[in-house]
Design a protein around this motif. Structure first.
Motif, PDB file in Angstrom:
ATOM      1  N   SER A 150      16.701  14.543  -2.643  1.00 35.19           N
ATOM      2  CA  SER A 150      15.258  14.771  -2.703  1.00 35.19           C
ATOM      3  C   SER A 150      14.562  13.857  -3.713  1.00 35.19           C
ATOM      4  O   SER A 150      13.343  13.800  -3.752  1.00 35.19           O
ATOM      5  N   LEU A 151      15.335  13.148  -4.532  1.00 34.37           N
ATOM      6  CA  LEU A 151      14.745  12.125  -5.408  1.00 34.37           C
ATOM      7  C   LEU A 151      15.579  10.857  -5.265  1.00 34.37           C
ATOM      8  O   LEU A 151      16.756  10.919  -4.960  1.00 34.37           O
ATOM      9  N   ASN A 152      14.947   9.728  -5.485  1.00 36.38           N
ATOM     10  CA  ASN A 152      15.723   8.496  -5.671  1.00 36.38           C
ATOM     11  C   ASN A 152      15.554   8.069  -7.125  1.00 36.38           C
ATOM     12  O   ASN A 152      14.817   8.697  -7.886  1.00 36.38           O
TER      13      ASN A 152
ATOM     14  N   VAL B 188      11.206  12.603  -2.045  1.00 37.46           N
ATOM     15  CA  VAL B 188      11.584  11.601  -1.066  1.00 37.46           C
ATOM     16  C   VAL B 188      11.091  12.081   0.293  1.00 37.46           C
ATOM     17  O   VAL B 188      11.228  13.247   0.618  1.00 37.46           O
ATOM     18  N   VAL B 189      10.489  11.146   1.063  1.00 42.77           N
ATOM     19  CA  VAL B 189      10.026  11.516   2.400  1.00 42.77           C
ATOM     20  C   VAL B 189      11.257  11.758   3.252  1.00 42.77           C
ATOM     21  O   VAL B 189      12.017  10.852   3.556  1.00 42.77           O
TER      22      VAL B 189
ATOM     23  N   GLY C 218       7.272   4.723  -2.723  1.00 39.51           N
ATOM     24  CA  GLY C 218       8.576   4.963  -3.346  1.00 39.51           C
ATOM     25  C   GLY C 218       9.216   6.273  -2.973  1.00 39.51           C
ATOM     26  O   GLY C 218      10.282   6.604  -3.458  1.00 39.51           O
ATOM     27  N   GLN C 219       8.567   7.046  -2.123  1.00 44.36           N
ATOM     28  CA  GLN C 219       9.085   8.389  -1.870  1.00 44.36           C
ATOM     29  C   GLN C 219      10.040   8.489  -0.681  1.00 44.36           C
ATOM     30  O   GLN C 219      10.504   9.571  -0.346  1.00 44.36           O
ATOM     31  N   ALA C 220      10.299   7.340  -0.020  1.00 38.58           N
ATOM     32  CA  ALA C 220      11.235   7.397   1.107  1.00 38.58           C
ATOM     33  C   ALA C 220      12.677   7.330   0.605  1.00 38.58           C
ATOM     34  O   ALA C 220      12.946   6.846  -0.479  1.00 38.58           O
ATOM     35  N   ASP C 221      13.583   7.852   1.400  1.00 36.52           N
ATOM     36  CA  ASP C 221      15.000   7.705   1.126  1.00 36.52           C
ATOM     37  C   ASP C 221      15.374   6.313   1.644  1.00 36.52           C
ATOM     38  O   ASP C 221      15.447   6.084   2.848  1.00 36.52           O
TER      39      ASP C 221
END
Lengths: 116, 501
Positions: B406-408, B437-438, B483-486
């Protein structure tokens, strides 16, 4: 362990038995004790101290090799208390008998001068 | 006699002379009450509020030994590989100085409680065994404030003001045997010894060993002899060196100074010297040539101590894992090189990383966050790593959010920023800042399609088999999602759609 006991805490200034106390030794002791002794007093006390030490030294005549020197009259060891805080004095009480106090502290005369 | 010859540069001094060191360390134990009375030991209390008839030496008062202090010193002795003697006494050390209201200090003389130990320290990968002569129990002295002098020093003072709160706090003195054959590493060995001793005592939990607050203080003995000489030179004793860095500097300075005196044909005077933190130099204190005569004698008010072997073994069984063993274990468990381990230790990050691992993070990420992101921020703020307002549990939580996808790393840095800024715990920061993360597959797929359409040239390259070109597309997806995508999933989708997977 007996060696450790026998090592005792014999002060370097104390005279060993048998030899007479000298004026120099009295002068040294007087300085350590912050006593101002005059020249005549040095000889006076040397003789007195010599008599006292000689009297006490007689105990050695009965002390056999296997008897360790005794520093405590009671045959007990390990007297401890638990680590618990107890009330202290109030600072006013603590300082009440001080010859001088300042900022809630004991005021003492200049320290260096005699030792430096 | 002692004019002031110039200092000899360190390397030059070491080329001609060999140093012999000795370290005497005083450590205040962290007991609740004093050594021989029930007064509290709180640091920084208003003057003379923690005093009573015993520690003020009032007539008729009698001392009683604090059991916890004796347990503390025995633990220190055991951790230093000492023998705990079966029988010993306290002794009176008589002297005229107002820091002890009794005119004597209760100490130990020729019957210390712990004898013949050692502590191993490491400098530049080499191990030095520092032999311990003795560890004995005594009481701390009061604190004097010197009034009327120019600098607050005792010299030139008109009078002094004494606070006896510290008088009677349990004090352990640890004395090394002469430390030889350290060559040009002498200052580093002295520092490493003080450092290791501090770590050891801290691990035992018997003192807070804060040098800046005086609960650990070092006196450093240094002598020089010509290289190859059989007989040691005359030593000086530099008092109250109050930081690890100062330990190193004091040794170094004494080597340079004494070499200067000896080179000029002078002789070293056996004396006490004072270290000056600001200049890194020492100056002469009172001379010990006229030998101090403390007239030690067995303390009549305290009965002898005879720690039973059972008691000693009970205490031995309570010893925690000691720092050296712990470092070896951690190094193996975390798979660190010597250098990496040293960096972690020097950064003061060992506890923090270990606690983070205990809270569930893998060692690698735990170390990465503390040694990079958080070390950098600590340096920026000029604080110790451990003083940052973030806990190992919080760091572990952030890593857990990364692990579950859920975070990178990039988002995680924003979470660190939020936690450090006082915005709350990791989950609160994630929620408040909308950092996630999307992971909605449909949403991400739509963004990927759009990015492929917008970057036809790059997409064609990937179709043609140049998989490396996908990086630009992944970057575009990350940009589009702030920046929220995996990133890994985005890359999979891109390759899938371009037939390159």
């Amino acid at each position: 362990m007996s060696n450790e006991r026998a090592a005792g805490g014999a002060a370097p200034g104390a005279a060993s038995t048998g030899s007479a106390i000298t004026r120099d030794e009295v002068a040294h002791l007087a300085r350590l004790s912050r006593l101002a002794l005059g020249e005549d007093e040095l000889g006076h006390f040397a003789a007195q101290l010599d008599e006292i030490i000689s009297a006490v030294a007689r105990v050695q005549q009965v002390a056999a090799q296997d008897i360790p020197p005794t520093s405590h009259a009671l045959p007990i060891t390990n007297v401890f208390r638990p680590d618990e805080v107890r009330p202290s004095l109030a600072p006013e009480q603590a300082l009440a008998e001080a010859p001088a106090a300042e900022e809630q502290r004991f005021r003492v005369p200049r320290i260096l001068g005699e030792e430096a | 006699m002692t004019t002031t010859p110039s200092l000899v540069p360190y390397e030059e001094a070491l080329a001609r002379y060999e140093p012999v060191l000795g370290v005497e360390t005083h450590i205040e134990l962290g007991t609740a009450s004093k050594m021989f009375c029930g007064c509290a030991t709180t640091f920084g209390a208003p003057p003379n509020t923690q005093v009573c008839p015993v520690c003020l030496g009032l007539p008729g008062s009698l001392p009683v030994t604090n059991r916890a202090a004796i347990e503390g010193i025995i633990k220190i002795g055991l951790a230093l590989n000492c023998r705990i003697v079966e029988w010993c006494r306290f002794a009176r050390k008589n002297y005229f100085y107002p820091d002890m209201p009794k005119n004597y200090q209760i100490s130990q003389y020729d019957e210390p409680l712990c004898v013949d130990g050692y502590l191993e320290v490491e400098v530049d990968g080499e191990t030095y065994r520092v032999e311990i002569e003795r560890v004995h129990m005594e009481e701390d002295t009061g604190k004097s404030l010197h009034v009327g002098g120019a600098t607050g020093r005792i010299h030139g003072a008109d009078h002094s003001l004494v606070d006896y709160n510290r008088a009677g706090i349990p004090l352990v003195e640890i004395v090394t045997k002469p430390i030889t054959a350290t060559g040009d590493r002498a200052p580093l060995v002295a520092r490493a010894y003080a450092t290791e001793l501090r770590e050891l005592v801290r691990a035992l939990g018997v003192s807070d060993v804060r040098m800046e607050e005086g609960s650990m203080r070092c006196d450093i003995n240094v002598s020089l002899m010509p290289r190859g000489a059989a007989e040691w030179g005359t030593r000086t004793e530099t008092k109250n060196v109050n930081s690890l860095r100062s330990v190193e500097r004091a040794v170094r300075h004494e080597i340079e100074r004494q070499a200067g005196v000896l080179d000029a044909g002078g002789r070293i005077v056996q004396e006490t010297r004072h270290f000056h933190e600001d200049t890194g130099t020492t100056t002469s204190g009172r001379s010990k040539e006229e030998a101090q005569d403390y007239r030690y004698f067995p303390e009549p008010d305290l009965v002898p101590m005879a720690p039973s072997r059972e008691w000693v073994e009970e205490l031995r069984a309570t010893l925690p894992e000691l720092p050296a063993a712990r470092r070896r274990r951690v190094q193996a468990e975390w798979g660190l090189s010597d250098l990496e381990l040293r960096d972690v230790v020097n950064a003061g990050a060992l506890d923090l990383i270990e606690d983070t691992v205990k809270a569930g993070a893998a060692p690698g990420p735990a170390r990465k966050w503390w040694m990079n992101e958080l070390s950098r921020r600590a340096t920026e703020q000029g604080v110790e790593l451990s003083a940052l307002p973030i806990t190992p549990e919080q760091v572990a939580r952030i890593q857990a959010l990364i692990d579950e996808g859920s975070l990178n790393d990039k988002l995680a840095r924003q979470v660190f920023e939020g936690v450090l800024a006082g915005e709350g715990g990791p989950d609160e920061v994630v929620a408040a800042r909308g950092l996630k993360v999307v992971s909605d597959e449909g949403e991400l797929a739509a963004i990927v399609d759009q990015v492929i359409a917008d970057n036809a040239a790059a997409a064609d390259k990937v179709r043609a088999g140049k998989v490396a070109a996908a990086g630009a597309l992944v970057g575009a997806v990350m940009k589009a999602t702030r920046g929220q995508a995996d990133a890994a999933r985005a890359r999979e989708l891109i390759l899938e759609r371009l037939g390159a997977s």
